[in-house]
Design an enzyme around this catalytic site. Structure first.
Site, short mmCIF file in Angstrom:
data_model
loop_
_atom_site.label_atom_id
_atom_site.label_comp_id
_atom_site.label_asym_id
_atom_site.label_seq_id
_atom_site.Cartn_x
_atom_site.Cartn_y
_atom_site.Cartn_z
N CYS A 42 -1.81 9.18 3.42
CA CYS A 42 -1.71 8.69 2.04
C CYS A 42 -2.94 9.12 1.25
O CYS A 42 -2.89 9.28 0.04
CB CYS A 42 -1.57 7.17 2.03
SG CYS A 42 -2.88 6.36 2.94
N GLU A 89 0.87 -1.18 0.00
CA GLU A 89 0.00 0.00 0.00
C GLU A 89 0.90 1.22 0.00
O GLU A 89 1.69 1.40 0.93
CB GLU A 89 -0.90 0.01 1.25
CG GLU A 89 -1.98 -1.03 1.23
CD GLU A 89 -2.94 -0.88 0.08
OE1 GLU A 89 -3.04 0.22 -0.50
OE2 GLU A 89 -3.59 -1.87 -0.26
P1 NAD Z 1 8.85 4.59 3.74
O1 NAD Z 1 8.60 3.83 2.48
O2 NAD Z 1 10.04 5.47 3.81
O3 NAD Z 1 9.00 3.56 4.96
C1 NAD Z 1 8.02 2.59 5.22
C2 NAD Z 1 8.64 1.43 5.96
O4 NAD Z 1 9.53 0.73 5.08
C3 NAD Z 1 9.47 1.84 7.18
O5 NAD Z 1 9.26 0.91 8.23
C4 NAD Z 1 10.89 1.74 6.65
O6 NAD Z 1 11.85 1.53 7.66
C5 NAD Z 1 10.78 0.53 5.74
N1 NAD Z 1 11.85 0.42 4.72
C6 NAD Z 1 12.57 1.42 4.14
N2 NAD Z 1 13.46 0.90 3.26
C7 NAD Z 1 13.28 -0.46 3.27
C8 NAD Z 1 13.91 -1.54 2.59
N3 NAD Z 1 14.87 -1.34 1.69
N4 NAD Z 1 13.47 -2.79 2.84
C9 NAD Z 1 12.48 -3.02 3.74
N5 NAD Z 1 11.87 -2.03 4.44
C10 NAD Z 1 12.25 -0.76 4.21
O7 NAD Z 1 7.51 5.40 4.07
P2 NAD Z 1 7.23 6.44 5.23
O8 NAD Z 1 7.96 7.71 4.98
O9 NAD Z 1 7.38 5.79 6.56
O10 NAD Z 1 5.65 6.71 5.04
C11 NAD Z 1 5.13 7.63 4.13
C12 NAD Z 1 4.63 6.92 2.88
O11 NAD Z 1 3.68 5.91 3.25
C13 NAD Z 1 3.89 7.84 1.95
O12 NAD Z 1 4.27 7.56 0.64
C14 NAD Z 1 2.42 7.47 2.16
O13 NAD Z 1 1.58 7.73 1.07
C15 NAD Z 1 2.54 6.01 2.42
N6 NAD Z 1 1.35 5.51 3.12
C16 NAD Z 1 0.48 4.74 2.41
C17 NAD Z 1 -0.67 4.27 3.02
C18 NAD Z 1 -1.63 3.39 2.28
O14 NAD Z 1 -2.36 2.65 2.93
N7 NAD Z 1 -1.67 3.46 0.96
C19 NAD Z 1 -0.93 4.60 4.36
C20 NAD Z 1 -0.01 5.39 5.04
C21 NAD Z 1 1.14 5.84 4.42
#
Ligand code: NAD
Length: 476
Positions: A280, A246
């Site tokens: 999001c 997501e």
């Molecule tokens: P992010 O992608 O930076 O991080 C999300 C998670 O992924 C964190 O726990 C991070 O540590 C982990 N991560 C980062 N690199 C990784 C890797 N290489 N391998 C495995 N895990 C890794 O996102 P963020 O800044 O925490 O959140 C904001 C984003 O989330 C925005 O793009 C927002 O739209 C999205 N979001 C989407 C929804 C939805 O349901 N569609 C809901 C909330 C937030």
């Protein structure tokens, strides 16, 4: 110093730690978060694998009782949890309290799912045979979550995963790890059996990568950015394990000339600016049909002015800080490159409550080029780009003209236009006369196009993700 939560116990990490500071006040050190390591992750996934046979063989009603007990504990600690969310990620306290309330609904709904029918009877070709499908848990599931809903997202994944008999290893965001450890503590306090719900802290690069690769993991549910979601999908496909991602959105409202302008403006302002646009599903584009733009922008300005900017601990605060100074710099850069014309910029309050926070003023800009970064990329801040369309068809075409397809809303009183919109809009959440944010906790949630992959989350859709079908035939 935060600790991991493995097999029902806190596990200290001797490795490097990073600071996480309160986004409203950089002098407030919220947590020292370990980077995490493959060894810690390996320990957690091994524990979860070990706990699986006991947990998955518990009767559904017993698993339901555990989830109800967890809900009760969270209910008892609701204010502590809400305050933690407010401090750690800068969410206004009223929304943080709403997030805790949502957690209770999620857990109670999932508890109900644990006792509902788990398969179908299917007529067999032989009249003597009994054939049916059974839904079985995937096994150990990895949950990787973002910072902006530090309780609700981990729980809307963990609750159904546990209800259907899976065991869980959660890796929360580095920027929401304190809240995750409180969530773990509430699971311990509620008497959840050790090993069924584990939390490993750390960076995406260290702990996240190790979790994606852990051999015990049979499913990955990820919420976060598109950049990381693509990595998750690639690893899961290579390993042939189930995944759902997501990701982001560039959510639009479309306003027709016959709309209730004050209501359209009120819900657009709320969708774009509350929690500083860091959802999001936040509204980041408003497409107004020609002739209505003046009235709409005027109403929008009035409505944004009603949204109080911080301090987030105040009950009527609506707009808080951005999560980090890096996020603020990135939004400033995109705006500077777009050379965007400002239609409205809120005044930031000054004084002690604001000078040490990552506050950014709610901003409405004229978006002239629909293909520019401003109109195409997720900014994750309180910035709304407005466009004028000739007619409803051009408005819908503009709304669809991004790589994303998460949420969208049309404002009109015309039922024919509303139905047309529902069919034409390419988004997982399509609304009429509503805001783009939020979804009922029992309704499927997710996006189309670049916003998501795999099955939807929440409600009945969660069963699809967290179970496998076994077709059984019994012959005499
Ligand atoms: P992010 O992608 O930076 O991080 C999300 C998670 O992924 C964190 O726990 C991070 O540590 C982990 N991560 C980062 N690199 C990784 C890797 N290489 N391998 C495995 N895990 C890794 O996102 P963020 O800044 O925490 O959140 C904001 C984003 O989330 C925005 O793009 C927002 O739209 C999205 N979001 C989407 C929804 C939805 O349901 N569609 C809901 C909330 C937030």
């Amino acid at each position: 110093m935060l600790s991991h939560f493995i097999a029902g116990e806190l596990v200290a990490d001797g490795g490097a730690h990073r600071e996480h500071r309160n986004p409203s006040d950089s002098s407030d050190l919220v947590a020292m978060v370990p980077d995490g390591s493959a060894a810690v992750v390996g320990r957690a996934t091994a524990v979860a694998a070990e706990a699986l046979s006991r947990w998955s063989r518990l009767a559904g009603p017993v698993r339901a009782d555990h989830l109800h007990a967890w809900a009760t504990t969270i209910g008892d600690r609701r204010e502590e949890l809400a305050q933690a969310v407010c401090r750690e990620v800068g969410k206004p306290i009223s929304e943080a309290r709403g997030e805790v309330a949502r957690c209770l609904t999620i857990l109670r709904y999932s508890a109900g799912e644990a006792v509902r029918s788990s398969g179908d009877v299917i007529p067999a070709q032989s009249a003597e045979a009994l054939q049916f499908s059974l839904r079985e848990p995937l096994g150990v599931v990895a949950l990787i979550t973002p910072w902006n809903f530090p309780l609700a997202i981990p729980l809307w994944k963990a609750a159904p995963a546990l209800a259907f008999g899976n065991t869980v290893v959660l890796k929360p965001s580095e920027m929401a790890s304190h809240t995750a450890t409180l969530l773990a503590d509430s699971a311990r306090q509620a008497g959840l059996p050790p090993g069924v719900f584990n939390v490993v802290l750390g960076t995406g690069e260290a702990a996240g990568t190790a979790l994606l690769r852990a051999s015990e993991v049979r499913g990955i549910s990820f919420t976060g950015s598109v950049r990381v979601g693509r990595v998750v999908a690639a690893v899961a496909a290579e390993r042939n394990i189930r995944y759902q991602t997501e990701m982001g959105g560039k959510n639009a409202v479309v306003v027709l000339a016959d709309a209730d302008m004050e209501r359209a403006a009120m819900l657009t302002a709320a969708g774009a600016m509350r929690f500083a646009g860091q959802k999001c599903t936040a509204t980041s584009r408003a497409i107004v049909v020609a002739g209505a733009e003046r009235e709409f922008i005027e109403a929008l300005r009035r409505q944004i002015e009603r949204l109080r900017i911080g301090p987030v601990t105040e009950p009527d605060a609506a707009v808080g800080p951005l999560i980090s100074s890096r996020a603020r710099d990135s939004i400033r850069r995109t705006l500077a490159e777009a050379d965007a014309e400002s239609l409205y910029e809120a005044a930031l309050p000054d004084g002690d409550g604001f000078s040490r926070g990552n506050f950014f003023p709610p901003l409405v800009v004229r978006g002239t080029d629909p293909d520019a970064a401003l109109a195409q990329q997720e900014l994750f801040g309180p910035v709304l780009a407005t466009f004028v369309a000739r007619d409803v068809d051009e408005a819908i075409a503009l709304a669809n003209r991004t790589p994303y397809g998460l949420s969208a809303s049309l404002f009109t009183r015309d039922l024919r236009q509303a139905l047309y919109w529902v069919h034409e809009m390419q988004a997982g959440l399509v609304r009429v006369n509503g805001d783009t944010t939020g979804v009922d906790p029992h309704a499927p949630f997710g996006g189309m196009k670049g916003s998501s992959s795999g099955s939807r989350e929440q409600g009945p859709a969660a069963r699809e993700f967290y179970t496998e079908i076994k077709t059984v035939q019994i012959n005499p």
